[in-house]
Structures are given as structure tokens and as C-alpha cells.
Design an enzyme around this catalytic site. Structure first.
Site, PDB file in Angstrom:
ATOM      1  N   LYS A 138       0.832  -1.210   0.000  1.00  0.00           N
ATOM      2  CA  LYS A 138       0.000   0.000   0.000  1.00  0.00           C
ATOM      3  C   LYS A 138       0.862   1.254   0.000  1.00  0.00           C
ATOM      4  O   LYS A 138       1.985   1.269   0.537  1.00  0.00           O
ATOM      5  CB  LYS A 138      -0.974   0.035   1.187  1.00  0.00           C
ATOM      6  CG  LYS A 138      -0.343   0.119   2.587  1.00  0.00           C
ATOM      7  CD  LYS A 138      -0.050   1.537   3.072  1.00  0.00           C
ATOM      8  CE  LYS A 138       0.775   1.533   4.349  1.00  0.00           C
ATOM      9  NZ  LYS A 138       1.673   2.611   4.557  1.00  0.00           N
ATOM     10  N   ASP A 166      -3.244  -1.689   9.536  1.00  0.00           N
ATOM     11  CA  ASP A 166      -3.294  -1.664   8.072  1.00  0.00           C
ATOM     12  C   ASP A 166      -3.812  -2.973   7.467  1.00  0.00           C
ATOM     13  O   ASP A 166      -3.876  -3.101   6.247  1.00  0.00           O
ATOM     14  CB  ASP A 166      -1.879  -1.426   7.496  1.00  0.00           C
ATOM     15  CG  ASP A 166      -1.347  -0.028   7.812  1.00  0.00           C
ATOM     16  OD1 ASP A 166      -2.149   0.848   8.191  1.00  0.00           O
ATOM     17  OD2 ASP A 166      -0.131   0.172   7.677  1.00  0.00           O
TER      18      ASP A 166
END
Ligand code: ATP
Length: 312
Positions: free
Chosen positions: A14, A141
Site C-alpha cells: 500500500k 493496516d
């Protein structure tokens, strides 16, 4: 007879297109507003039945990844097993391509991939919402790594809303640094810097970035990239200034430190421009290595394997 084969899942890295950080909370975490964006740099994990839980790691930065219960993939296995008490042991094999401690959430990605793989291997039957809840318990996350795409994260990053955007593919160049940054140390440096200045009480979503994403115009997106952790990351790793400046001089539409760093990311106008930029950056000697990636891409997904029940 049931033949249980391994299940292989691939999971993307990401980027944070925006990372707005609030003041530290009582529990030590910071409230965030972030725009996550999943890109085509993948770890691959395989889950196979085993007598006891275990993990082995190969590839990029494998020697820096714990091969015991501290591995985030095994923590995810334990979190899922709490919901499936009869689940047998599992061995997780991780092939890393996402550099470790690079601000790309590789560890969280491996945790998300382990959840998807074990849910399949154990025929857990958990849906996306249930897996996201378990993911949030494992790390901030992890839920985004399940979802992928482009999404706004709030809280510690685990409260997600997919961003409504056209199907634009963005072309990124990632510059990997010769060194690492620890996420807690970068937050601590930010707190020290902020002790000297006024901090907004509530982090807010940047309307310019959201409107750029809705327009699908890479030029506008490049201009709106922002990261509150960047000054702290630069203070701990000053060489990154040179990397960022080089990428912008070479024509990137935007540049920023990814998450807590030290990876620097650059947005290019097209796939061809990304290729040129990657070649020039690697020739400029301002980073350890470069990679190209495009985004958004989907979150953790099964690429092969399943449990097969058949006649003896
Ligand atoms: P963050 O998610 O905080 O942005 P990061 O992307 O900078 O983290 P990771 O690659 O996720 O960094 O690694 C952070 C730490 O987690 C490392 O120090 C590493 O030892 C530990 N870790 C535990 N499990 C894993 C894993 N499966 N892969 C990578 N790192 C892991």
C-alpha cells in the site's frame, strides 16, 4: 477422502496518498485520516496443513522478518483460530517482494493474506465484513490489505470507506532506500517536532486530493499528495530529501515518502514515463533500487489451491 492442498494468496503493498496524523491519544496511538492505495507489488503466502503452526520466509528482506509467533501472518492465524477452535495446524510460507520496514505495510499484507488463505483452507466461511473485523484486531493496516483499491481510512486506519473514483490506473515508481525506518520511531520524531508547534486537533481529509481522484487526472493527484509523517521521516533519514528532489527534477508529477518511509514514491504521467523515470532514478544513485507499480489493484486474493473432497 479429503485431499487438502495448500492455498496461495497474493497481497499488494500500500501507499498512502494522504496521511494526516492527529495528536497522540491516551493509548499512545494517533488518530489518522489516510487515503490508502494498493499497488501492484505483491507478497505471496501459502498456507498448508501442518502438525504445528509455523512460518518460513524467503525473498526481499527475509532475514529481517521474525520466523516465530511474532510474525504478523502467524498472529493473524491465531486471531482466526480463536473463531475456529477446531482448526488444525498450519504452515505459512511467505515469498516476500515487498521490502520490510519500508512504509509499504508488507507485514500487514502478509497478515491479511494469511487470513484469506486459512479461511479457505479451514473452510471457515467468513465473509468480507467478518474478516475485516478480525483483521482490525491484528493491526491497523491489515483490513485495507484485504480490501485493496483506493480507500479512506480513519481511526488507526482500520475504519475504511472505499473511494469513489473512475477506473484510472496510476503509474508509480518506488525508490527503495538503503536503510530502514521503524514506524514507532517516526511517530515519536513527529511528536517531538510537534511539541514545538501548533497541531490541528482533528486530522482532516484533503478535499483537493479527493476531487483529483474523482477527476482521474494524474497531474492533479500528483499535486495533492501529502504525508504528515514526511518531515519526521526526513529528519531521521535526511538522504531521502535528495531522492525526492531527484524524482521531481526528472519529471515526476508528485513525490512523497510512503507512510513512515523510507520508500519514496513518484507518480508518473504514463506507463512509458514511469519506465523512463525508473531508469533515470536508478542511474542517479539516490536509492538502493527502484520498482514500477500501478494502482489501484484489488486486495488479498487467492491465486491457487483449495480443499478438495472426493471419493476414496
Ligand atoms: P507499517 O505497516 O507500520 O507501515 P512497514 O510497512 O514500514 O510497516 P513492515 O514491512 O510491515 O513495515 O514491517 C514492520 C516490522 O514488522 C518489521 O520490523 C518486521 O520485523 C515485523 N514483521 C512481522 N511480521 C512480518 C512480515 N510477515 N513481513 C514483514 N515484516 C514483519
Amino acid at each position: 477422502m479429503t485431499i487438502v492442498t495448500g492455498v496461495t494468496v497474493r497481497v499488494p503493498a500500500k501507499l498512502n496518498l494522504q496521511l494526516a496524523v492527529g495528536p497522540p491519544r491516551a493509548d499512545g496511538y494517533h488518530d489518522l485520516v489516510t487515503v490508502f492505495h494498493a499497488v501492484s507489488l505483491f507478497d505471496e503466502i501459502t498456507a498448508e496443513p501442518a502438525r504445528r503452526d509455523g512460518v518460513s520466509v524467503s525473498g526481499e528482506g527475509a532475514d529481517r522478518v521474525p520466523a516465530d509467533g511474532d510474525n504478523l501472518a502467524l498472529r493473524a492465524v491465531s486471531a482466526l483460530r480463536a473463531e475456529v477452535p477446531s482448526a488444525p495446524g498450519v504452515h505459512i510460507t511467505i515469498a516476500k517482494r515487498i521490502p520490510v520496514a519500508a512504509g509499504l505495510a508488507g507485514g500487514s499484507g502478509d497478515a491479511a493474506a494469511a487470513l484469506v488463505a486459512c479461511n479457505e483452507l479451514w473452510a471457515g466461511g467468513f465473509g468480507a465484513a467478518q474478516l475485516a473485523e478480525i483483521a482490525a484486531r491484528v493491526g491497523s493496516d491489515v483490513a485495507f490489505a484485504l480490501l485493496g483499491g483506493t480507500a479512506v481510512g480513519r481511526g488507526r486506519g482500520e475504519q475504511l470507506t472505499p473511494a469513489l473514483a473512475p477506473a484510472t490506473q496510476y503509474h508509480w515508481v518506488l525508490a527503495f532506500a538503503d536503510g530502514h525506518l521503524s514506524t514507532p520511531e517516526v511517530y515519536a520524531a513527529l511528536d517531538r517536532q510537534r511539541a514545538r508547534e501548533q497541531v490541528p486537533a482533528e486530522p482532516g481529509l484533503d478535499p483537493a486530493l479527493m476531487s483529483a481522484l474523482r477527476s482521474g487526472d494524474a497531474r492533479l493527484v500528483g499535486r495533492a499528495l501529502s504525508n504528515d509523517l514526511q518531515p519526521a521521516a526526513l529528519s531521521l533519514f535526511p538522504a531521502l530529501r535528495k531522492t525526492l528532489a531527484a524524482g521531481l527534477e526528472l519529471g515526476a508529477l508528485g513525490a512523497l515518502v510512503s507512510g513512515s518511509g523510507p520508500t519514496c514514491v513518484f507518480l508518473a504521467a504514463s506507463a512509458d514515463r514511469a519506465l523512463d523515470l525508473a531508469a533515470s532514478l536508478s542511474g542517479a544513485g539516490v536509492c538502493r533500487s527502484v520498482a514500477r507499480a500501478s494502482g489501484p489493484v484489488p486486495g488479498a486474493a487467492i491465486v491457487s489451491g483449495a480443499s478438495v473432497t472426493g471419493p476414496r
